[in-house]
Design a protein around this motif. Structure first.
Motif, short mmCIF file in Angstrom:
data_model
loop_
_atom_site.label_atom_id
_atom_site.label_comp_id
_atom_site.label_asym_id
_atom_site.label_seq_id
_atom_site.Cartn_x
_atom_site.Cartn_y
_atom_site.Cartn_z
N GLY A 236 0.81 -1.21 0.00
CA GLY A 236 0.00 0.00 0.00
C GLY A 236 0.84 1.26 0.00
N HIS A 237 0.25 2.32 0.56
CA HIS A 237 0.90 3.63 0.60
C HIS A 237 1.40 3.93 2.01
N GLU A 238 1.84 5.15 2.22
CA GLU A 238 2.48 5.52 3.48
C GLU A 238 1.55 5.38 4.67
N THR A 239 0.28 5.64 4.49
CA THR A 239 -0.67 5.60 5.61
C THR A 239 -1.17 4.20 5.92
N ASP A 240 -0.88 3.24 5.06
CA ASP A 240 -1.35 1.87 5.26
C ASP A 240 -0.37 1.10 6.13
N GLU A 241 -0.91 0.29 7.03
CA GLU A 241 -0.08 -0.59 7.84
C GLU A 241 -0.79 -1.93 7.95
N SER A 242 -0.14 -2.97 7.47
CA SER A 242 -0.75 -4.30 7.45
C SER A 242 -0.02 -5.21 8.42
N ILE A 243 -0.65 -6.36 8.66
CA ILE A 243 -0.04 -7.37 9.52
C ILE A 243 1.31 -7.81 8.94
N SER A 244 1.39 -7.93 7.62
CA SER A 244 2.65 -8.36 7.00
C SER A 244 3.75 -7.34 7.26
N ASP A 245 3.42 -6.05 7.33
CA ASP A 245 4.43 -5.03 7.64
C ASP A 245 4.98 -5.23 9.05
N LEU A 246 4.11 -5.61 9.98
CA LEU A 246 4.53 -5.75 11.37
C LEU A 246 5.33 -7.03 11.61
N VAL A 247 5.02 -8.10 10.87
CA VAL A 247 5.70 -9.38 11.07
C VAL A 247 7.00 -9.45 10.27
N ALA A 248 7.04 -8.83 9.10
CA ALA A 248 8.23 -8.90 8.24
C ALA A 248 9.46 -8.37 8.96
N ASP A 249 10.63 -8.77 8.47
CA ASP A 249 11.88 -8.33 9.08
C ASP A 249 12.09 -6.83 8.90
N GLN A 250 11.52 -6.26 7.85
CA GLN A 250 11.56 -4.81 7.65
C GLN A 250 10.39 -4.42 6.77
N SER A 251 9.86 -3.20 6.96
CA SER A 251 8.76 -2.73 6.13
C SER A 251 9.14 -1.40 5.49
N CYS A 252 8.56 -1.15 4.33
CA CYS A 252 8.76 0.11 3.62
C CYS A 252 7.40 0.72 3.32
N ILE A 253 7.35 2.05 3.25
CA ILE A 253 6.06 2.73 3.12
C ILE A 253 5.43 2.51 1.75
N THR A 254 6.26 2.29 0.71
CA THR A 254 5.74 2.05 -0.65
C THR A 254 6.63 1.03 -1.35
N PRO A 255 6.12 0.38 -2.41
CA PRO A 255 6.97 -0.51 -3.19
C PRO A 255 8.19 0.20 -3.77
N THR A 256 8.01 1.44 -4.21
CA THR A 256 9.15 2.18 -4.78
C THR A 256 10.22 2.42 -3.71
N ALA A 257 9.79 2.74 -2.49
CA ALA A 257 10.77 2.94 -1.41
C ALA A 257 11.54 1.65 -1.14
N ALA A 258 10.87 0.52 -1.20
CA ALA A 258 11.55 -0.77 -1.02
C ALA A 258 12.56 -1.01 -2.13
N ALA A 259 12.21 -0.65 -3.36
CA ALA A 259 13.13 -0.84 -4.48
C ALA A 259 14.39 -0.01 -4.28
N HIS A 260 14.23 1.24 -3.85
CA HIS A 260 15.40 2.09 -3.61
C HIS A 260 16.27 1.52 -2.48
N LEU A 261 15.63 1.00 -1.45
CA LEU A 261 16.38 0.40 -0.35
C LEU A 261 17.21 -0.78 -0.82
N LEU A 262 16.61 -1.66 -1.61
CA LEU A 262 17.29 -2.87 -2.07
C LEU A 262 18.37 -2.56 -3.10
N ALA A 263 18.11 -1.57 -3.97
CA ALA A 263 19.08 -1.24 -5.01
C ALA A 263 20.35 -0.66 -4.42
N GLY A 264 20.22 0.11 -3.34
CA GLY A 264 21.38 0.71 -2.71
C GLY A 264 21.98 1.80 -3.58
#
Length: 448
Positions: A236-264
């Motif tokens: 989802g977007h920045e305001t969304d928080e799901s159970i998967s975000d809380l259980v995962a080892d790390q969460s990102c506010i958007t898919p694009t933010a996750a891509a930037h994190l992983l790309a380094g």
């Protein structure tokens, strides 16, 4: 030993001690609970935290909702239901409720279900930080669990291609919406977990609460907690928080933010590698120069210690000695000639007419001449013998008689079979030329 603090007038408690004891007691004695009432005395601090009183017809209690926990906007006079923990604000000794989650009273069933599931999973330890795995700083193999047709996947791939095209990406397609989505997501996660990825990315784009509900599934939460591979959740977007975000080892506010994190920072890493390569090349060149200088020094030492160099030095010494001997003989001869001349003159002056004296002087001169000749002859013989002896000691003359000089790999003369072993390489110098040979048999002195 039991503490006596507060038991006697001589050992009293301080207000801070008492407040801390009360706070610890409340924390041990009360679990989290649901509380419902009307919001009054609402105040928002500069840091974004909300302080208010929750009251009913007869009583009220102080509450605080920290900015990180806020989901809905609080309003003065609004009826709400909150999940909270009782605690004591020790600086002032005020009893208050720390709100974990606040919902409007009478909120929909989905929100109530979500809050109850979060409470259950939190109690089970699935949200604990100490069980979460570390995301590696450099990612080489990435597994993406998402819908193959969603815009989130295209955004992620665009970022990866632009910022770090070296990451190997495998896509595990699944539904991300609807009642069939949770088991399909679990299957995709299990498959990806077995494929030796550095990181897994569970993601989808934004949507309504109902669209994102598949990521609030209890079965999915336990599946995420059981994975061996570190997982990032970006749902989802920045305001969304799901159970998967809380259980995962790390969460990102958007898919694009996750891509930037992983790309380094690919460009920075590339520049760092270039700098390391330049430093390595410099070290190699410096080390080569040091080895070359050492080889030159060894070669110079070998030249100075070579037998030919030693023979040349001895030949120069012999020439100098011969020259000095010749000068000595010539000087002594001239001295004796002068001495004889003086004697002769003296005798002539004393006995100028005595024939006998003249004959004696003549004989003396003859004998002196003979002695001088004999000494000169003996000196020449000695010089010839010395030259012949020196030539006999010359290794090159020995080589001319059929002998040879054998040296090992360090150019040291081999005089004993124990100096070499089978497989070694030796060099034999003859009167004309050299021979290199490898030892295949060694006969020691005891075996001959």
């Amino acid at each position: 030993m039991q503490s006596t603090r507060g038991k006697t007038p001589q050992n009293p408690l301080s207000p801070s001690d008492l407040n801390q004891m009360l706070k610890n007691h409340l924390s041990r004695s009360f679990d989290s609970f649901w509380l419902s009432g009307e919001i009054i005395e609402l105040y928002q601090s500069a840091a974004g935290h909300h302080y208010f009183t929750l009251k009913d017809d007869q009583s009220g209690i102080k509450c605080v909702l920290f900015r990180q926990k806020q989901v809905i906007k609080l309003k003065q006079g609004e009826q709400v239901t909150l999940l909270g923990e009782i605690t004591l604000y020790t600086p002032k000794g005020n009893l208050q409720v720390n709100a974990i989650r606040v919902v409007k009273s009478g909120a929909g069933g989905l929100e109530q279900q979500l809050l109850m599931l979060k409470q259950k999973l939190s109690a089970a330890g699935l949200f604990d930080v100490n069980r979460k795995k570390t995301i590696p700083k450099v990612v080489r193999r990435l597994g993406i669990i998402t819908s193959p047709n969603g815009a989130a996947l295209h955004d992620i791939l665009d970022v990866m291609v632009q910022n770090n095209p070296l990451i190997e990406i495998t896509i595990y397609p699944t539904q991300v919406q609807g009642t069939a989505a949770p088991p399909m997501i679990c299957d995709a996660l299990r498959t990806a977990d077995e494929d030796s990825h550095d990181v897994l990315l569970l993601t989808r784009g934004g949507g309504s609460k109902e669209d994102l509900w598949a990521f609030n599934d209890e079965m999915l939460a336990y599946q995420l907690a059981q994975l061996e591979t570190p997982v990032i959740s970006a749902v989802g977007h920045e305001t969304d928080e799901s159970i998967s975000d809380l259980v995962a080892d790390q969460s990102c506010i958007t898919p694009t933010a996750a891509a930037h994190l992983l790309a380094g920072d690919f460009s920075r890493l590339k520049q760092t590698l270039i700098q390391h390569q330049q430093q390595l090349n410099h070290l190699i060149r410096d080390r080569n120069r040091q080895h070359q200088q050492s080889l030159d020094q060894k070669a110079h030492q070998l030249f100075q210690q070579h037998p030919e160099r030693t023979l040349e030095n001895q030949h120069q010494l012999l020439k100098q000695a011969s020259k000095e001997l010749h000068q000595t003989i010539t000087g002594k001869t001239a001295f004796l000639q002068n001495l004889l001349t003086l004697k002769d003159q003296h005798l002539q002056s004393q006995l100028p007419d005595v024939h006998h004296q003249q004959q004696m002087i003549h004989n003396w001169i003859h004998r002196g001449t003979q002695v001088i000749k004999q000494k000169k002859h003996n000196a020449n013989l000695l010089l010839t013998q010395n030259i012949r002896s020196l030539n006999n000691l010359n290794p090159l003359q020995v080589l001319a008689r059929g002998y040879s000089l054998t040296t090992d790999e360090q150019q040291k003369p081999v005089t004993d079979s124990q100096q070499v072993k089978i497989g070694d390489t030796v060099e034999t110098r003859l009167n004309s030329g050299k021979i290199r040979a490898k030892i295949f048999e060694r006969l020691d002195k005891d075996t001959i």
